[in-house]
Write a protein that holds these residues in place. Structure first.
Motif, PDB file in Angstrom:
ATOM      1  N   VAL A 103     -25.021 -45.190 -14.490  1.00  0.00           N
ATOM      2  CA  VAL A 103     -25.918 -45.315 -13.333  1.00  0.00           C
ATOM      3  C   VAL A 103     -26.430 -46.737 -13.142  1.00  0.00           C
ATOM      4  N   ARG A 108     -22.184 -46.716  -5.524  1.00  0.00           N
ATOM      5  CA  ARG A 108     -23.125 -45.604  -5.360  1.00  0.00           C
ATOM      6  C   ARG A 108     -22.450 -44.247  -5.559  1.00  0.00           C
ATOM      7  N   HIS A 111     -22.358 -43.290  -9.116  1.00  0.00           N
ATOM      8  CA  HIS A 111     -23.659 -42.810  -9.598  1.00  0.00           C
ATOM      9  C   HIS A 111     -23.878 -41.356  -9.186  1.00  0.00           C
ATOM     10  N   ASN A 115     -24.325 -38.090 -11.593  1.00  0.00           N
ATOM     11  CA  ASN A 115     -25.517 -37.240 -11.512  1.00  0.00           C
ATOM     12  C   ASN A 115     -25.144 -35.788 -11.257  1.00  0.00           C
TER      13      ASN A 115
END
Length: 316
Positions: A103, A108, A111, A115
């Motif tokens: 992260v 993006r 990430h 998650n």
């Protein structure tokens, strides 16, 4: 405390002082002594001190709440750390360390993907606290992981509805390889019972059974029309029991498709499956032993083991 709050307090003090001064002048209009001014200053000062005391008390409450929250967070972190310490030899510390690295770098979407994977894993762990978990469709990752974790036995019932084409796929090849490695390296017992609707359908399973028996997997085939009535009662679903303690079940929908897969470690739900497998496994042996003694056109001697559940597979 910011400048706006200080200004408000000073204005309140001036207003109170002015009001007191006017009142004292109205009450004692004939007395021009300095006591009116002193009284107004005194009242204004008292109001100012009270305001600062109230603000101080409010700030102390806020600080206390913040300190209590911090201590609570520290307590939770300590408890979590103690729990993680128990899993030091597992992948939890490695997961936490690598998750923080992911992260903090990359695009993006990476990430978000990380998650989502963490949330998915957390959801599975949360479900497993109740000794069961479910997922849509078949989960081959669960199947592989459970095979690697097995220490004693794997007992599986497979139906033609689910097995159509599966054993020629790449996931099936990995699954069988993992089972063969478990048999060789850890000495576990793998038994698989194929259930078909009619006797004539057994011939189509001959290559599959031969391949699996070459991998030292014990295989038997039984047709529903061979089973006695009390053996045919109940749902004929695909399930696998690992170490007679955890089940992997495939529940098809009304169209016969794979709708969901469940793993369950509740003893009251797993033990009936253990008994169900043993019942059908023994029934398959009893029905096919005479066929082995008197081979016929539809006899599949190569599909069954002549020994009991505790013996090794033929030709292994």
């Amino acid at each position: 405390m910011n400048a706006r709050h200080v200004t408000q307090k000073l204005l309140v003090t001036v207003v109170v002082g002015g009001v007191v001064y006017l009142l004292t002048n109205v009450i004692s209009s004939d007395d021009d002594g300095p006591w009116q001014l002193v009284l107004s200053v005194l009242c204004g000062g008292i109001v100012l001190i009270v305001q600062f005391l109230v603000s101080f008390v409010n700030q102390m409450h806020a600080v206390k709440g913040s300190v209590d929250q911090r201590f609570a967070d520290i307590g939770k972190a300590t408890k979590l750390f103690n729990e993680v310490e128990k899993l030091r030899d597992d992948g939890v510390p490695r997961l936490a360390e690598n998750a923080t690295k992911v992260v903090s770098s990359g695009p993006r979407i990476l990430h978000d993907f990380a998650n989502e994977e963490i949330n998915r894993l957390a959801g599975v762990m949360e479900d497993l606290t109740s000794l069961s978990a479910e997922t849509p469709g078949e989960n081959h990752d669960w199947l592989m992981t459970l095979t690697r974790c097995t220490r004693h036995s794997i007992d599986a019932i497979s139906t033609t509805v689910v097995d159509d084409g599966f054993w020629s796929t790449e996931p099936a090849n990995r699954y069988l390889t993992a089972q063969h490695e478990a048999i060789i390296e850890r000495g576990i017992t793998v038994r698989r019972l194929f259930i078909v609707k009619e006797r004539g359908e057994r011939a189509a399973l001959a290559p599959i059974c031969e391949e699996q028996r070459d991998l030292r997997i014990q295989v038997r085939v039984v047709a529903l029309d061979q089973l006695q009535a009390h053996h045919r009662r109940g749902n004929m679903i695909d399930f696998i029991v690992f170490d007679q303690a955890l089940s992997y079940e495939i529940h098809p929908d009304q169209l016969g498709l794979n709708s969901r897969t469940a793993v369950n470690a509740r003893r009251e739900l797993v033990q009936p499956l253990v008994r169900r497998f043993e019942q059908l496994w023994d029934a398959a042996e009893e029905l096919q032993l005479p066929m082995n003694n008197h081979p016929g056109p539809d006899s599949l001697r190569s599909l069954t083991n002549s020994g009991g559940p505790g013996t090794g597979p033929d030709g292994a």
